[in-house]
Design an enzyme around this catalytic site. Structure first.
Site, PDB file in Angstrom:
ATOM      1  N   HIS A   9       0.810  -0.987  -0.017  1.00  0.00           N
ATOM      2  CA  HIS A   9       0.208  -0.097  -0.096  1.00  0.00           C
ATOM      3  C   HIS A   9       0.788   1.177   0.063  1.00  0.00           C
ATOM      4  O   HIS A   9       2.058   1.236   0.576  1.00  0.00           O
ATOM      5  CB  HIS A   9      -0.882   0.005   1.376  1.00  0.00           C
ATOM      6  CG  HIS A   9      -2.123  -0.668   1.099  1.00  0.00           C
ATOM      7  ND1 HIS A   9      -2.344  -1.652   2.432  1.00  0.00           N
ATOM      8  CD2 HIS A   9      -2.990  -0.911   0.344  1.00  0.00           C
ATOM      9  CE1 HIS A   9      -3.608  -2.051   2.001  1.00  0.00           C
ATOM     10  NE2 HIS A   9      -4.030  -1.646   0.873  1.00  0.00           N
ATOM     11  N   CYS A  33      -1.983   2.936   8.872  1.00  0.00           N
ATOM     12  CA  CYS A  33      -3.027   1.928   8.517  1.00  0.00           C
ATOM     13  C   CYS A  33      -4.067   1.804   9.405  1.00  0.00           C
ATOM     14  O   CYS A  33      -5.512   1.527   9.193  1.00  0.00           O
ATOM     15  CB  CYS A  33      -2.407   0.631   8.502  1.00  0.00           C
ATOM     16  SG  CYS A  33      -1.167   0.243   7.388  1.00  0.00           S
TER      17      CYS A  33
HETATM   18  N1  ARG Z   1      -3.969  -7.198   6.719  1.00  0.00           N
HETATM   19  C1  ARG Z   1      -4.155  -5.905   5.963  1.00  0.00           C
HETATM   20  C2  ARG Z   1      -4.255  -6.058   4.350  1.00  0.00           C
HETATM   21  O1  ARG Z   1      -3.194  -6.950   3.951  1.00  0.00           O
HETATM   22  C3  ARG Z   1      -3.202  -4.868   6.372  1.00  0.00           C
HETATM   23  C4  ARG Z   1      -3.702  -3.375   5.950  1.00  0.00           C
HETATM   24  C5  ARG Z   1      -2.959  -2.255   6.257  1.00  0.00           C
HETATM   25  N2  ARG Z   1      -3.210  -1.056   5.634  1.00  0.00           N
HETATM   26  C6  ARG Z   1      -2.432  -0.091   5.122  1.00  0.00           C
HETATM   27  N3  ARG Z   1      -3.176   1.102   4.966  1.00  0.00           N
HETATM   28  N4  ARG Z   1      -1.411  -0.279   4.756  1.00  0.00           N
HETATM   29  O2  ARG Z   1      -5.110  -5.770   3.993  1.00  0.00           O
END
Ligand code: ARG
Length: 269
Positions: A163, A257
């Site tokens: 992300h 996150c």
């Molecule tokens: N386990 C989640 C996923 O893989 C973590 C999300 C993390 N969020 C972020 N904004 N980076 O989607």
């Protein structure tokens, strides 16, 4: 005052594996995760912001990561279309919650994957959007039209930084913290062209998700494990609040996150 959306970790856990950080075999310590999340909430509460909480839902363990709820700009909210079915059930809960708070909900077409503020961050005039692992580049064009703003699409190339908010963090003074190796060459060039003040982090600190920070005025809440970045930020006049985030790193997330700005900007552009 900035408003932030958080989701308590009542149902948090590593129940599936959708990024390289997640291992069901290793799991997360529930009590420690709760303490770390409460620590984040407490740290943010001391700062210049108002915290809103959405009710966590059973069987949606990643709902704690509210940055992926969607993207709020002004009174408009663009809900996420999650790439993985494991998280798709979160979208209606977040959309309903935002609608109840008076946001106008603008859905993307179903087949345009987009994971919200996790992949969409304003820096200066432009909305930087990450793509490939989670969001699709075609969603960026749709968002540019919906919001009427300049969108700069940048390709993410390292699956550990899947992300945008894992490797890119715009600060209120116009600077951006980033980890260049997470982007392809063209993305790096685009970022360098648009942002003159770049704070580069080193691989060992990037691996602690130091870019996954929540800036609020002169305060920055970030995961511990990045003393070089914290020093650099302190020299620039920021106050760093470094928090233990080990149990959320096991899911591939940290401070940012776990937080969504409501809204991220009052106006696009
Ligand atoms: N386990 C989640 C996923 O893989 C973590 C999300 C993390 N969020 C972020 N904004 N980076 O989607």
């Amino acid at each position: 005052m900035r408003e932030l959306l958080l989701c308590p970790p009542d149902f948090y856990g590593i129940e599936y594996e959708i990024n390289p950080w997640m291992s069901r075999a290793r799991g997360a310590e529930t009590a420690v995760a709760k303490a770390q999340w409460t620590g984040l909430q407490a740290a943010l509460s001391q700062l210049d912001c108002k915290i809103e909480l959405i009710s966590p839902q059973p069987k949606l363990p990643d709902m704690v990561f509210t940055a992926n709820a969607g993207l709020a700009v002004g009174r408009q909210f663009i809900p996420s279309n999650f790439r993985h079915k494991e998280r798709a059930g979160e979208a209606p809960h977040f959309a309903r919650w935002m609608e109840e708070r008076g946001y106008q909900i603008s859905w993307l077409p179903n087949d345009y994957y987009f994971e919200g503020e996790g992949d969409a961050l304003f820096a200066g005039e432009a909305l930087f959007c990450g793509y490939k692992f989670r969001s699709d580049i075609k969603s960026h064009r749709a968002i540019a039209e919906m919001l009427g703003c300049l969108v700069v699409s940048v390709e993410l190339v390292d699956p550990r930084f899947y992300h945008l908010d894992t490797c890119f963090c715009p600060l209120p003074d116009g600077a951006v913290i980033w980890f260049p190796a997470a982007f392809d060459e063209y993305g790096q060039k685009a970022i360098r062209e648009h942002v003159s003040d770049l704070i580069e982090v080193e691989p060992d600190e990037a691996m602690h998700f130091c870019c996954n920070a929540v800036p609020l005025g002169r305060d920055i809440v970030l995961p511990e494990g990045a003393p070089k970045l914290a020093n650099a930020l302190t020299k620039r006049g920021y106050k760093c609040h470094q928090l233990p985030m080990s149990e959320f790193l096991k899911a591939g997330g940290a401070c940012k996150c776990l937080t969504m700005f409501m809204p991220q900007r009052d106006k696009a552009g």
